[in-house]
Design a protein around this motif. Structure first.
Motif, mmCIF file in Angstrom:
data_model
loop_
_atom_site.group_PDB
_atom_site.id
_atom_site.type_symbol
_atom_site.label_atom_id
_atom_site.label_comp_id
_atom_site.label_asym_id
_atom_site.label_seq_id
_atom_site.Cartn_x
_atom_site.Cartn_y
_atom_site.Cartn_z
ATOM 1 N N MET A 1 0.844 -1.199 0.000
ATOM 2 C CA MET A 1 0.000 0.000 0.000
ATOM 3 C C MET A 1 0.880 1.249 0.000
ATOM 4 N N LEU A 2 0.576 2.170 -0.904
ATOM 5 C CA LEU A 2 1.366 3.390 -1.008
ATOM 6 C C LEU A 2 0.685 4.548 -0.273
ATOM 7 N N ASN A 3 1.497 5.360 0.353
ATOM 8 C CA ASN A 3 0.991 6.512 1.094
ATOM 9 C C ASN A 3 0.859 7.731 0.182
ATOM 10 N N VAL A 4 -0.307 8.337 0.200
ATOM 11 C CA VAL A 4 -0.596 9.492 -0.658
ATOM 12 C C VAL A 4 -0.880 10.725 0.194
ATOM 13 N N PHE A 5 -0.311 11.840 -0.227
ATOM 14 C CA PHE A 5 -0.565 13.120 0.437
ATOM 15 C C PHE A 5 -1.245 14.028 -0.583
ATOM 16 N N VAL A 6 -2.269 14.757 -0.151
ATOM 17 C CA VAL A 6 -3.031 15.623 -1.062
ATOM 18 C C VAL A 6 -2.866 17.088 -0.659
ATOM 19 N N ALA A 7 -2.346 17.892 -1.567
ATOM 20 C CA ALA A 7 -2.153 19.326 -1.328
ATOM 21 C C ALA A 7 -2.982 20.117 -2.326
ATOM 22 N N GLU A 8 -4.083 20.655 -1.854
ATOM 23 C CA GLU A 8 -5.037 21.377 -2.710
ATOM 24 C C GLU A 8 -5.714 22.461 -1.868
ATOM 25 N N PRO A 9 -5.615 23.734 -2.262
ATOM 26 C CA PRO A 9 -6.198 24.816 -1.462
ATOM 27 C C PRO A 9 -7.721 24.821 -1.409
ATOM 28 N N ILE A 17 -10.926 14.423 -3.978
ATOM 29 C CA ILE A 17 -9.768 13.591 -4.322
ATOM 30 C C ILE A 17 -9.535 12.529 -3.249
ATOM 31 N N ILE A 18 -9.608 12.957 -2.007
ATOM 32 C CA ILE A 18 -9.394 12.033 -0.887
ATOM 33 C C ILE A 18 -10.459 10.934 -0.874
ATOM 34 N N SER A 19 -11.694 11.313 -1.180
ATOM 35 C CA SER A 19 -12.791 10.347 -1.200
ATOM 36 C C SER A 19 -12.546 9.264 -2.248
ATOM 37 N N VAL A 20 -12.078 9.674 -3.431
ATOM 38 C CA VAL A 20 -11.811 8.709 -4.506
ATOM 39 C C VAL A 20 -10.690 7.757 -4.113
ATOM 40 N N ILE A 21 -9.593 8.317 -3.603
ATOM 41 C CA ILE A 21 -8.425 7.498 -3.266
ATOM 42 C C ILE A 21 -8.718 6.550 -2.111
ATOM 43 N N SER A 25 -7.791 0.090 -2.556
ATOM 44 C CA SER A 25 -7.020 -0.700 -1.591
ATOM 45 C C SER A 25 -5.512 -0.520 -1.737
ATOM 46 N N ALA A 26 -5.065 -0.048 -2.906
ATOM 47 C CA ALA A 26 -3.626 0.085 -3.144
ATOM 48 C C ALA A 26 -3.042 1.368 -2.564
ATOM 49 N N TYR A 27 -3.929 2.294 -2.163
ATOM 50 C CA TYR A 27 -3.446 3.595 -1.693
ATOM 51 C C TYR A 27 -4.073 3.969 -0.357
ATOM 52 N N ARG A 28 -3.318 4.731 0.406
ATOM 53 C CA ARG A 28 -3.809 5.221 1.690
ATOM 54 C C ARG A 28 -3.468 6.708 1.821
ATOM 55 N N VAL A 29 -4.460 7.541 2.058
ATOM 56 C CA VAL A 29 -4.237 8.979 2.234
ATOM 57 C C VAL A 29 -3.734 9.203 3.659
ATOM 58 N N ILE A 30 -2.528 9.747 3.768
ATOM 59 C CA ILE A 30 -1.939 9.928 5.105
ATOM 60 C C ILE A 30 -1.935 11.381 5.566
ATOM 61 N N GLY A 31 -2.318 12.297 4.670
ATOM 62 C CA GLY A 31 -2.335 13.694 5.076
ATOM 63 C C GLY A 31 -2.845 14.607 3.989
ATOM 64 N N GLU A 32 -3.138 15.835 4.373
ATOM 65 C CA GLU A 32 -3.616 16.833 3.428
ATOM 66 C C GLU A 32 -3.157 18.209 3.857
ATOM 67 N N ALA A 33 -3.080 19.124 2.880
ATOM 68 C CA ALA A 33 -2.641 20.490 3.166
ATOM 69 C C ALA A 33 -3.375 21.458 2.254
ATOM 70 N N GLY A 46 8.411 12.804 6.013
ATOM 71 C CA GLY A 46 8.939 11.789 5.107
ATOM 72 C C GLY A 46 8.148 10.509 4.971
ATOM 73 N N ARG A 47 6.826 10.549 5.120
ATOM 74 C CA ARG A 47 6.028 9.324 5.062
ATOM 75 C C ARG A 47 5.316 9.122 3.726
ATOM 76 N N ALA A 48 5.262 10.149 2.877
ATOM 77 C CA ALA A 48 4.479 10.068 1.644
ATOM 78 C C ALA A 48 5.285 9.477 0.482
ATOM 79 N N ASP A 49 4.621 8.605 -0.279
ATOM 80 C CA ASP A 49 5.220 8.049 -1.493
ATOM 81 C C ASP A 49 4.806 8.855 -2.714
ATOM 82 N N VAL A 50 3.561 9.332 -2.692
ATOM 83 C CA VAL A 50 3.002 10.100 -3.813
ATOM 84 C C VAL A 50 2.359 11.369 -3.287
#
Length: 213
Positions: A1-9, A17-21, A25-33, A46-50
């Protein structure tokens, strides 16, 4: 499982975007900004892959922000999600370290496909951008004067076109008025204009005004 971070104002777009991801099962949202400061603070963990990023959080094109991110997290794969003109600025972003470019109008399937591609080390460009390149719409773009501007110069260019004064720009960018005046002089030289009216006219003729607002 890859960690995804979403940065969108935009809160609504970010939530979408977070709802879709979150349903994959292959991705996990670990944060947002919602801002550049918040983004850089959290990425240093340093936890995000994408990273799914709205490049304009970082200025005129986001070129400087992408370079800053890569300095902090050299292995992170960055997918731009933006309605900015990819034909005009996409090449600059890819050179800065971008891995993929996706239009905000893209649907769920294209978003997941883009994530799959960049997660596997392959680049991704949106279907709209790919079609534009295929049709040769950006053949002469690299020859236009504004493409020679640095990230900082392009930022100042946009602020000048928006009607901001030198003093206000200096205050916003935490630079001296003298430094901004120097940038303004160089911009005028590179663009081949002698005054602000001509600069605004250039922006209108080359359809850059939408990008500067």
């Amino acid at each position: 499982m890859l960690n995804v971070f979403v940065a969108e104002p935009n809160e609504t777009l970010r939530a979408g975007i977070i709802s879709v991801i979150s349903k994959e099962s292959a991705y996990r949202v670990i944060g947002e900004a919602s801002s550049r400061v918040e983004l850089m603070s959290q990425l240093r963990l340093g936890r995000a892959d994408v990273l799914i990023l709205e490049p304009r959080m970082g200025g005129a094109t986001g070129e400087g922000l992408i370079r800053q991110i890569k300095e902090v997290c050299s292995d992170i794969a960055i997918l731009a999600s933006s309605d900015m003109d990819g034909l005009r600025f996409g090449v600059r972003l890819f050179k800065a370290g971008l891995k993929g470019f996706l239009c905000k109008s893209a649907g769920r399937d294209e978003l997941i496909n883009a994530l799959d591609r960049i997660a596997s080390g392959r680049p991704h460009i949106s279907s709209v951008l790919a079609e534009g390149i295929a049709l040769g719409l950006n053949v002469n773009e690299e020859e236009k004067p504004h493409t020679t501007l640095s990230e900082r110069e392009l930022d100042v260019f946009c602020r000048l076109v928006r009607g901001e004064r030198v003093g206000a720009i200096a205050s916003t960018l935490f630079l001296s008025p003298k430094t901004i005046s120097t940038h303004k002089h160089r911009i005028f030289q590179k663009m081949g204009v002698s005054n602000l009216s001509e600069l605004v006219r250039y922006a209108l003729v080359n359809n850059i005004t939408d990008r500067c607002h």
